[in-house]
Every structure is written in C-alpha cells, then in structure tokens.
Design a protein around this motif. Sequence first.
Motif, PDB file in Angstrom:
ATOM      1  N   ARG A 291       0.832  -1.207   0.000  1.00  0.00           N
ATOM      2  CA  ARG A 291       0.000   0.000   0.000  1.00  0.00           C
ATOM      3  C   ARG A 291       0.867   1.258   0.000  1.00  0.00           C
ATOM      4  O   ARG A 291       0.586   2.223  -0.706  1.00  0.00           O
TER       5      ARG A 291
ATOM      6  N   LEU B 289       2.427   1.695  -3.521  1.00  0.00           N
ATOM      7  CA  LEU B 289       1.450   2.174  -4.499  1.00  0.00           C
ATOM      8  C   LEU B 289       1.111   3.647  -4.285  1.00  0.00           C
ATOM      9  O   LEU B 289       0.997   4.411  -5.246  1.00  0.00           O
ATOM     10  N   SER B 290       0.948   4.066  -3.041  1.00  0.00           N
ATOM     11  CA  SER B 290       0.633   5.482  -2.793  1.00  0.00           C
ATOM     12  C   SER B 290       1.818   6.373  -3.157  1.00  0.00           C
ATOM     13  O   SER B 290       1.629   7.476  -3.681  1.00  0.00           O
TER      14      SER B 290
ATOM     15  N   ALA C  15       3.982   5.703  -5.541  1.00  0.00           N
ATOM     16  CA  ALA C  15       4.022   5.729  -7.010  1.00  0.00           C
ATOM     17  C   ALA C  15       2.976   6.691  -7.555  1.00  0.00           C
ATOM     18  O   ALA C  15       3.247   7.457  -8.500  1.00  0.00           O
ATOM     19  N   ARG C  16       1.767   6.677  -6.980  1.00  0.00           N
ATOM     20  CA  ARG C  16       0.723   7.607  -7.422  1.00  0.00           C
ATOM     21  C   ARG C  16       1.139   9.057  -7.171  1.00  0.00           C
ATOM     22  O   ARG C  16       0.936   9.930  -8.009  1.00  0.00           O
ATOM     23  N   SER C  17       1.705   9.315  -6.020  1.00  0.00           N
ATOM     24  CA  SER C  17       2.150  10.663  -5.677  1.00  0.00           C
ATOM     25  C   SER C  17       3.240  11.134  -6.635  1.00  0.00           C
ATOM     26  O   SER C  17       3.226  12.270  -7.107  1.00  0.00           O
TER      27      SER C  17
ATOM     28  N   ALA D 206       3.762  10.029  -9.704  1.00  0.00           N
ATOM     29  CA  ALA D 206       3.190  10.215 -11.045  1.00  0.00           C
ATOM     30  C   ALA D 206       2.421  11.534 -11.127  1.00  0.00           C
ATOM     31  O   ALA D 206       2.492  12.248 -12.140  1.00  0.00           O
ATOM     32  N   SER D 207       1.678  11.881 -10.090  1.00  0.00           N
ATOM     33  CA  SER D 207       0.936  13.144 -10.122  1.00  0.00           C
ATOM     34  C   SER D 207       1.878  14.336 -10.108  1.00  0.00           C
ATOM     35  O   SER D 207       1.641  15.332 -10.788  1.00  0.00           O
TER      36      SER D 207
END
Length: 153
Positions: free
Chosen positions: A122, A125-126, A128-130, A132-133
């Motif tokens: 988790r 993944l968070s 990686a999302r951060s 990417a944004s």
Amino acid sequence: MKSWRRSRPFWGGLFIVAAGMELMSIPLALDALLAAVIFGTVGAGYLIAIALIIAGVLIWLQPGQRVFLGLIAVLLSLASFVYSNLGGFLLGMALGLLGGMLTVAWTPVSRPAGRLDTVTVRGVLSAARSFASRLSAVRWRTAIATLRPRSWR
C-alpha cells in the motif's frame, strides 16, 4: 501477558534461564550417570549456572540492558564448555548461546512510522501515485510555459 512478552526479549531470556537450569542439573545428577566428563571444579559450574539464571531474569526485568546481558550470557555459555561438563554435554552451552544471540538481536516493537525498512504494498502504491501526479504536474507547467507568449512572461 502477551504485551509484556512482546515488550522485552522473552525467548532469549527463557533460553538463557533454561541453559542455567540445565547446567545446574548436570552436576546434581552425576551420581546417576555412568560416565561423566569433568574438566573444572563443580563450584565453577554452579557459579556459571547461577550467573546465567540471574542474567536471564535480568533480561526480562531490564530489556534496555539486553546487549550487555546477552554478551555476558554468550561468554558464560562459552566458559561452561570448560568448567561444566562440556557445557552440560553441549546442550546447556547451545541453549545459552542461542538465548544470548536472540537477546542481542532483539529490537523493540515500537518503530517510528515512515522508516525505509517498513515497506508495504500500500505504501509503495501510494508513493508511485504521488510521484506520477507530481511528474505530470511538472510536465503541464512546462508545456503551459512554452505555449505562453513572451509578453506574458
């Protein structure tokens, strides 16, 4: 009881106490043994056994001193090879060495959040999302900056 056990090196102390009890029982049972290998005096064997039992109990009562007491237990277990019937026929010495190593290697349960050694799926993944944004936001800013007329800059 479970929280008390997890807040200290319980198993290391238990193995050290068991090693001391085993080293204490061998000289008492020498009359029942047909063959016994005795290298030192019985008094030194008793002293090592009592010191191991005390070290095991102190590990439970003072977990902050675990490294020092674990090293003492390892050294006493090695000394029991010479002074106490080959370390209680190798069983007491092995228990003491195992307990001492477990005690030295033990770390407290409460670790601060966000350390690198606490990686979860988790969290990855968070992150990686951060990332990417943030990357897409930087790309949009540079794209908008290149499209603006020079007079707006």
